[in-house]
Write a protein that holds these residues in place. Structure first.
Motif, mmCIF file in Angstrom:
data_model
loop_
_atom_site.group_PDB
_atom_site.id
_atom_site.type_symbol
_atom_site.label_atom_id
_atom_site.label_comp_id
_atom_site.label_asym_id
_atom_site.label_seq_id
_atom_site.Cartn_x
_atom_site.Cartn_y
_atom_site.Cartn_z
ATOM 1 N N GLN A 37 45.895 50.478 -16.642
ATOM 2 C CA GLN A 37 46.804 50.831 -15.481
ATOM 3 C C GLN A 37 46.462 50.349 -14.365
ATOM 4 N N THR A 38 45.010 50.482 -14.067
ATOM 5 C CA THR A 38 44.261 50.089 -12.750
ATOM 6 C C THR A 38 43.119 49.356 -13.174
ATOM 7 N N GLY A 39 42.525 48.888 -11.849
ATOM 8 C CA GLY A 39 41.469 48.090 -11.980
ATOM 9 C C GLY A 39 41.530 46.480 -12.179
ATOM 10 N N GLY A 40 40.445 46.081 -12.119
ATOM 11 C CA GLY A 40 40.336 44.453 -12.391
ATOM 12 C C GLY A 40 39.153 43.803 -12.508
ATOM 13 N N TRP A 41 39.009 42.511 -12.680
ATOM 14 C CA TRP A 41 37.785 42.129 -12.755
ATOM 15 C C TRP A 41 37.419 41.336 -11.458
ATOM 16 N N ARG A 42 35.984 41.323 -11.258
ATOM 17 C CA ARG A 42 35.406 40.585 -10.157
ATOM 18 C C ARG A 42 34.078 40.035 -10.484
ATOM 19 N N GLU A 43 33.937 39.012 -9.860
ATOM 20 C CA GLU A 43 32.710 38.086 -10.293
ATOM 21 C C GLU A 43 31.609 38.861 -9.773
ATOM 22 N N LEU A 44 30.394 38.894 -10.474
ATOM 23 C CA LEU A 44 28.891 39.736 -10.224
ATOM 24 C C LEU A 44 28.606 38.718 -9.051
ATOM 25 N N ARG A 45 27.907 39.451 -7.948
ATOM 26 C CA ARG A 45 27.095 38.837 -6.866
ATOM 27 C C ARG A 45 25.749 38.605 -7.448
ATOM 28 N N ASP A 46 25.266 37.452 -6.784
ATOM 29 C CA ASP A 46 23.861 37.263 -7.092
ATOM 30 C C ASP A 46 22.660 38.357 -7.138
ATOM 31 N N ASP A 47 22.839 39.360 -6.179
ATOM 32 C CA ASP A 47 21.947 40.432 -5.820
ATOM 33 C C ASP A 47 22.123 41.597 -7.095
ATOM 34 N N GLU A 48 23.161 41.442 -7.686
ATOM 35 C CA GLU A 48 23.560 42.419 -8.852
ATOM 36 C C GLU A 48 22.688 41.952 -10.171
ATOM 37 N N PHE A 49 21.945 40.727 -10.318
ATOM 38 C CA PHE A 49 21.131 40.406 -11.201
ATOM 39 C C PHE A 49 19.771 41.022 -10.998
ATOM 40 N N GLU A 50 19.601 41.311 -9.655
ATOM 41 C CA GLU A 50 18.280 41.687 -9.344
ATOM 42 C C GLU A 50 17.913 43.234 -9.377
ATOM 43 N N SER B 309 17.150 40.503 -26.501
ATOM 44 C CA SER B 309 15.594 41.046 -26.539
ATOM 45 C C SER B 309 14.803 40.469 -25.577
ATOM 46 N N ILE B 310 15.211 39.574 -24.832
ATOM 47 C CA ILE B 310 14.293 38.883 -23.579
ATOM 48 C C ILE B 310 14.249 39.740 -22.619
ATOM 49 N N ARG B 311 13.061 39.633 -22.165
ATOM 50 C CA ARG B 311 12.473 40.464 -21.216
ATOM 51 C C ARG B 311 12.932 40.238 -19.847
ATOM 52 N N ASP B 312 12.767 39.075 -19.362
ATOM 53 C CA ASP B 312 13.286 38.516 -18.025
ATOM 54 C C ASP B 312 14.566 37.858 -18.170
ATOM 55 N N PHE B 313 15.519 38.790 -18.402
ATOM 56 C CA PHE B 313 16.878 38.388 -18.566
ATOM 57 C C PHE B 313 17.378 37.971 -17.262
ATOM 58 N N LYS B 314 17.152 38.538 -16.394
ATOM 59 C CA LYS B 314 17.642 38.472 -14.709
ATOM 60 C C LYS B 314 17.612 36.992 -14.409
ATOM 61 N N ASP B 315 16.200 36.385 -14.640
ATOM 62 C CA ASP B 315 16.235 35.016 -14.079
ATOM 63 C C ASP B 315 17.042 33.911 -15.001
ATOM 64 N N LEU B 316 17.326 34.366 -16.316
ATOM 65 C CA LEU B 316 18.017 33.452 -17.206
ATOM 66 C C LEU B 316 19.625 33.551 -16.693
ATOM 67 N N ILE B 320 22.089 30.903 -15.374
ATOM 68 C CA ILE B 320 23.425 30.389 -15.792
ATOM 69 C C ILE B 320 24.423 30.738 -14.933
ATOM 70 N N SER B 321 24.487 31.521 -14.220
ATOM 71 C CA SER B 321 25.437 31.931 -13.102
ATOM 72 C C SER B 321 25.376 30.627 -12.170
ATOM 73 N N ASP B 322 24.106 29.983 -11.778
ATOM 74 C CA ASP B 322 23.894 28.932 -10.908
ATOM 75 C C ASP B 322 24.550 27.865 -11.400
ATOM 76 N N ARG B 323 24.826 27.394 -12.822
ATOM 77 C CA ARG B 323 25.363 26.566 -13.469
ATOM 78 C C ARG B 323 26.986 26.896 -13.594
ATOM 79 N N GLY B 324 27.561 27.588 -12.842
ATOM 80 C CA GLY B 324 28.814 27.796 -13.103
ATOM 81 C C GLY B 324 29.606 28.764 -14.058
ATOM 82 N N LEU B 325 28.683 29.498 -14.599
ATOM 83 C CA LEU B 325 29.318 30.326 -15.927
ATOM 84 C C LEU B 325 29.017 31.928 -15.272
#
Lengths: 50, 336
Positions: A37-50, B309-316, B320-325
């Motif tokens: 009923q609430t919320g939505g999707w947003r793309e992850l930012r690059d810094d969220e992978f780090e 099980s991959i350790r450095d998943f953030k790089d991968l 993947i994100s840079d390629r548009g996914l």
């Protein structure tokens, strides 16, 4: 005696067929839950992978 | 960990379908790849790919892999991938497979010791689902102190082989992990409304013969429940036990995946929901090609495992994100 036995078989078959039909309808119809009923999707930012 | 040689790599790609053709193009465009050899029993399709790429792409035949091969990507139809992976490992090449077939995933994971003996990495199920789902599960798990449950779901199909696999999966037994043991349940049961990233949105999903649990359980020690579901229409479910009534489309439309992690953060229970949307064949190709380049550039732990099980998943994931996914997060609901 024989007529009663045949009637019993016939009723059993009818009951099984009706049961299968109801099961098929229940399987195909309906939905699996309530949408959020609430919320939505947003793309992850690059810094969220780090 | 084994690092491949620093000079541009030689890669063999098995399969030139909707996914394989994209993998060939992505790999041939990489400066880290010197030569791509593509193999497929369909000579017409093979010729089309060769003609659409530069001279670094050539056609090959059979299963035998040259000893000069650094990596192999197996994107052939389910049921044919284990033999190709075995041939590539025998030649000492790192391998990336894309199969979602339960039996084949078991066969590939069983090659673990063989891959360790040959000192190569074998990545099992590096596609859209499994593949990106495993990576997102790994990424989402970093937000929780303890992961109790992982539930993954997908909507849509890629090429014809993927559509046939989807059809078979709905009429076959699923494999779920529950309370420390495997459970087999009928495909097409367990309806659940899953909310995918736009434009797919809400779809009813059902159990099916999907290999995700086989890849996720070994990567998350102590996990209690792992389930996998796939979206299906009423017609899909009614016709699942029958042969396919018509030839599948060359490629399906936009699909999506969804990964829901439930666990604890401190003393609170939390839910993390991640997802992505793409044409499934394109999504699978991006994940497989990025994984192959990851193997070539950074190496991979020897043995057979999934991407969870991959350790450095953030790089991968970043590649993947840079390629548009681009992965997404569902936000705004109340954590239980």
């Amino acid at each position: 005696m024989a007529a009663g036995f045949v009637a019993l078989i016939r009723r059993t078959i009818v009951a099984v067929v009706v049961g299968m039909a109801v099961a098929a309808v229940l399987r195909v119809r309906g939905r699996g839950g309530v949408p959020p009923q609430t919320g939505g999707w947003r793309e992850l930012r690059d810094d969220e992978f780090e | 960990m084994t690092l491949l040689k620093a000079k541009p790599a030689n890669v063999v790609v098995f399969g030139a379908g909707a996914t394989g053709a994209r993998i060939v193009r992505m790999l041939s465009a990489s400066p880290n790849v010197n030569h791509v050899e593509v193999r497929d029993p369909d000579s017409t399709r093979l010729r089309e790919i060769i003609n659409s790429c530069d001279d670094s792409v050539t056609a090959g035949r059979g299963l035998r892999v040259p000893e000069t091969t650094d990596a192999a990507v197996v994107a052939s139809p389910p049921g044919t991938q284990a033999a190709a992976a075995h041939a590539a490992i025998s030649a000492g090449a790192a391998v990336v497979t894309t199969s979602s077939d339960i039996g084949e995933t078991r066969d590939l994971l069983a090659m673990d010791q063989f891959a360790i003996r040959k000192k190569v990495g074998l990545v099992v199920g590096a596609g859209f689902m499994p593949g990106l789902t495993c990576l997102l599960a790994r990424a989402g798990s970093t937000e929780l102190d303890l992961v109790d449950e992982i539930h993954v779901a997908k909507a849509g199909t890629g090429g014809p082989a993927c559509a046939r696999q989807h059809h078979r999966a709905l009429s076959s037994l699923s494999v779920d992990w529950r309370d420390g043991r495997w459970m087999r349940r009928p495909g097409g049961s367990g309806r659940e409304l899953c909310w995918f990233p736009e434009p797919v949105a809400g779809r009813d999903c059902y159990r099916g013969a999907l290999s995700d649990a086989l890849l996720l359980v070994p990567a998350f020690a102590g996990i209690e429940r792992v389930t996998a579901r796939l979206a299906a229409t009423r017609r899909d479910r009614l016709t699942a036990p029958l042969p396919m009534m018509r030839r599948p489309h060359p490629e399906g439309g936009v699909g999506a995946i969804r990964v829901e992690l439930r666990g604890r953060c401190g003393i609170e229970r939390h839910v993390v929901v991640l997802g992505a949307q793409a044409r499934p064949a394109e999504g699978a190709a991006i994940v497989a090609a990025a994984t192959a380049l990851h193997l070539i550039n950074r190496g991979f732990v020897e043995g057979a495992s999934g991407l969870a099980s991959i350790r450095d998943f953030k790089d991968l994931l970043s590649d993947i994100s840079d390629r548009g996914l681009r992965p997404c997060r569902f936000e705004g609901f109340i954590a239980s």
